[in-house]
Design a protein around this motif. Structure first.
Motif, PDB file in Angstrom:
ATOM      1  N   PRO A   1       8.491 -18.258   5.377  1.00 49.97           N
ATOM      2  CA  PRO A   1       7.858 -17.221   5.292  1.00 49.97           C
ATOM      3  C   PRO A   1       7.325 -17.175   6.062  1.00 49.97           C
ATOM      4  O   PRO A   1       6.424 -18.335   6.524  1.00 49.97           O
ATOM      5  N   ASP A   2       5.767 -15.520   5.961  1.00 48.73           N
ATOM      6  CA  ASP A   2       4.374 -16.080   6.999  1.00 48.73           C
ATOM      7  C   ASP A   2       3.509 -16.846   6.588  1.00 48.73           C
ATOM      8  O   ASP A   2       3.805 -16.649   5.542  1.00 48.73           O
TER       9      ASP A   2
ATOM     10  N   GLU B   1       9.584 -17.521  15.881  1.00 49.03           N
ATOM     11  CA  GLU B   1      10.035 -16.437  15.439  1.00 49.03           C
ATOM     12  C   GLU B   1      10.704 -15.298  16.755  1.00 49.03           C
ATOM     13  O   GLU B   1      10.195 -14.278  16.668  1.00 49.03           O
TER      14      GLU B   1
ATOM     15  N   PRO C   1      11.742 -16.235  10.020  1.00 48.98           N
ATOM     16  CA  PRO C   1      11.781 -15.422   7.825  1.00 48.98           C
ATOM     17  C   PRO C   1      13.513 -15.387   7.615  1.00 48.98           C
ATOM     18  O   PRO C   1      12.937 -15.486   6.716  1.00 48.98           O
TER      19      PRO C   1
ATOM     20  N   GLN D   1       4.731  -2.713   7.227  1.00 51.77           N
ATOM     21  CA  GLN D   1       4.469  -3.756   7.813  1.00 51.77           C
ATOM     22  C   GLN D   1       3.655  -4.296   8.954  1.00 51.77           C
ATOM     23  O   GLN D   1       1.998  -4.960   8.240  1.00 51.77           O
TER      24      GLN D   1
ATOM     25  N   GLU E   1       9.300  -0.847   7.483  1.00 46.48           N
ATOM     26  CA  GLU E   1       9.575  -2.142   7.225  1.00 46.48           C
ATOM     27  C   GLU E   1       8.837  -3.302   6.848  1.00 46.48           C
ATOM     28  O   GLU E   1       7.912  -3.925   6.827  1.00 46.48           O
TER      29      GLU E   1
ATOM     30  N   GLY F   1       8.877  -7.423   6.084  1.00 44.14           N
ATOM     31  CA  GLY F   1       9.285  -8.601   6.790  1.00 44.14           C
ATOM     32  C   GLY F   1       8.683  -9.188   6.832  1.00 44.14           C
ATOM     33  O   GLY F   1       7.190  -9.789   6.519  1.00 44.14           O
ATOM     34  N   GLY F   2       9.074 -10.391   6.976  1.00 46.35           N
ATOM     35  CA  GLY F   2       7.598 -12.085   7.163  1.00 46.35           C
ATOM     36  C   GLY F   2       7.577 -12.322   5.351  1.00 46.35           C
ATOM     37  O   GLY F   2       6.914 -13.705   5.312  1.00 46.35           O
ATOM     38  N   VAL F   3       8.049 -11.573   4.830  1.00 55.63           N
ATOM     39  CA  VAL F   3       7.596 -11.933   3.651  1.00 55.63           C
ATOM     40  C   VAL F   3       8.387 -12.549   2.093  1.00 55.63           C
ATOM     41  O   VAL F   3       9.248 -12.986   2.934  1.00 55.63           O
TER      42      VAL F   3
END
Lengths: 303, 243
Positions: free
Chosen positions: A37-38, A158, A190, B86, B163, B166-168
């Motif tokens: 993830p981030d 990414e 991700p 997001q 969104e 996103g990225g979570v």
């Protein structure tokens, strides 16, 4: 042959540990994925490898060259596609490509073969400003620019974030094709479902590598039995399964819920009668194999 | 579920010059429903969302949001909806408490209300000890959960989520959806965009936009049946790739 060798790499930002003693190796020509993830540390790692950031501890070798001492050599042989900015929005498609080629002391013509498949798709728009391209086209141009100097190693941070499922699929098809040129590709994402497209993956979270292996071996190493369960009311099903006596984890996965038992064994009949007693109908229970996301969550819980 | 439409859209068109970004959109969303609003990049989702939030005027067609007209009553629309994305949700250089107070203040909640509701919220998110922490030092997952809570703090009828996950990380992503379910169960209508196709399965109905049109709109199970596939990902690939 080893292409990238990283040993005990650590990087802190103040009190935040971005990379915590990371070690791994990537073979020449391998498509290697960093999945997490981030905030996991992916960008920090990549920035160290492309010599834009200096680590606090540890070493990293790119094709045998050390990232701090030999940064100039590395910059010439690495192609880098950063997460956000990598194109000049106010230059046209062909101007961008030419700019990157010239910067690396080469020409578009010299290495055109390498980018041909990808660049041809956007060539009809070569006079258009990069800023006016759609997301998918920007991605193709950015990848072309990162490769125009024929790098030994390609580092993509990414590339598919925020990109729709169709463009994501196309992008991975391009990467798989690039492997034919024996370029080492390091890519971060991700999206857990992209792991299976890599030769090898590292699952990363909070600056630590949770697991590193071929994707199918990571999935096989999932130690618990796993069931996919479905019923008419999924919201209540989630709630009720959490109350069940033999429950370790319960996670929604699309139209199913993935369930692992607390004990080594489980009894499908018992789960079913428990759910029936709770008023669930159309219950479906299947034993399944774990996917990367199951593994990731399991490893997250253990850490 | 109550079948009261809270969003109705009829022949909605938005043009930018000669480019048709939204081409005769017609649909309705019921109270308490979770509508997944999917589409490839550039299909016209953001344009439509902006109109529905009262931020942009349509070129033609009709739409009412919580009973208010998108041409004439945009202020009333804004009062009755919540929004998070997001990309932007909370002010990074304000603390958790300051962000809550700021948003609640904008929506006209009284000091007393803000105080009481904040205590409940911080307790629920287990952020009581962190209330004076700057947003920028929070992990993304916490930030997004907090942002969602703030977006529905003023009890909006509809919440728009662009969104949000996103990225979570995968566990937080699921906790986030739990919060969405909870809000929907309490009658909040949820309008959500996502690139995660497993999340499309969690929606009551899913709309898929292709080139400015709504190419499909139905429950996930009906869509899978109609396209004879097993997952929403395949439905999406079939539809968005057919052009």
């Amino acid at each position: 042959m080893i292409s990238i060798q990283v040993k005990e790499l650590t990087k802190n930002y103040g009190n935040v540990i971005a990379l915590d003693n990371i070690s791994f190796e990537v073979n020449k020509g391998e498509l290697f994925g960093f999945i997490g993830p981030d905030g996991a540390g992916k960008t920090t790692l990549f920035r160290i490898l492309v010599t834009l950031l200096i680590q606090d501890k540890g070493t990293a070798l790119m094709e045998g060259h050390e990232v701090v001492k030999e940064y100039k050599k590395i910059r010439n042989m690495v192609g880098y596609m950063p997460g956000r900015f990598s194109l000049y929005q106010d230059l046209s498609v062909e101007e961008n490509l030419k700019f990157f080629a010239t910067t690396f002391g080469t020409s578009v013509e010299e290495n055109y073969d390498l980018i041909k498949d990808i660049y041809q798709q956007i060539e009809p728009f070569k006079k258009r400003l990069a800023g006016k391209l759609s997301g998918g086209m920007k991605q193709k141009l950015a990848l072309s620019c990162a490769m125009i100097h024929k790098p030994e190693i390609l580092i993509l941070d990414e590339p598919t974030t925020g990109v729709d499922a169709v463009s994501r699929k196309e992008f991975w098809e391009m990467l798989c094709k690039l492997k034919e040129n024996n370029i080492t590709i390091l890519v971060s994402t991700p999206y857990m479902d992209e792991a299976s497209l890599c030769d090898k993956v590292a699952l990363i979270q909070n600056g630590k590598i949770l697991s590193i292996d071929k994707p199918d071996l990571i999935m096989k190493s999932f130690s618990k039995p796993l069931l996919a369960i479905k019923a008419n009311n999924m919201y209540n099903l989630l709630y009720d399964l959490n109350e069940y006596k033999n429950t370790n984890s319960v996670y929604p996965f699309g139209e199913y819920i993935h369930y692992t038992p607390l004990e080594k064994t489980y009894d499908i009949k018992d789960i079913e009668s428990f759910l029936v007693a709770k008023g669930h109908i159309n219950i479906i229970i299947n034993k399944i194999e774990a996917n990367i996301e199951d593994c990731f969550m399991d490893l997250m819980k253990k850490n | 579920m109550e079948q009261t439409p809270i969003i109705t859209v009829k022949n909605l068109v938005k043009k930018f010059g000669s480019f048709v970004a939204n081409d005769k959109l017609t649909f309705s969303v019921n109270k308490g429903e979770i509508l997944g609003f999917l589409g490839a990049n550039g299909a016209g989702k953001t344009t439509a969302m902006k109109i529905l939030c009262g931020l942009s005027l349509p070129s033609s067609g009709e739409a009412t949001i919580a009973g208010f007209d998108v041409y004439k009553e945009t202020d009333k629309i804004k009062n009755n909806i919540g929004y998070m994305s997001q990309k932007f949700s909370l002010y990074e250089d304000l603390t958790i408490y300051e962000n809550i107070r700021f948003y609640a203040g904008i929506y006209g909640l009284s000091r007393k209300e803000i105080r009481e509701k904040t205590a409940i919220l911080l307790n629920k998110l287990q952020l009581g000890k962190e209330k004076d922490t700057l947003i920028k030092s929070l992990p993304l997952g916490w930030k997004q959960k907090l942002a969602f809570s703030v977006a529905i703090f003023h009890n909006p009828k509809i919440v728009f989520l662009d969104e949000p996950t996103g990225g979570v990380d995968p566990i937080t992503r699921r906790q986030f959806w739990n919060m969405i379910y909870e809000a929907a169960n309490q009658g909040v209508t949820v309008f959500v965009t996502t690139h995660y196709m497993d999340e499309a399965e969690y929606c009551d109905r899913v709309s898929i936009m292709v080139d400015g049109r709504i190419a499909a709109l139905d429950t996930p199970s009906n869509l899978k049946k109609q396209y004879n596939v097993k997952t929403m990902n395949e439905v999406f690939l079939k539809l968005a790739r057919s052009n």
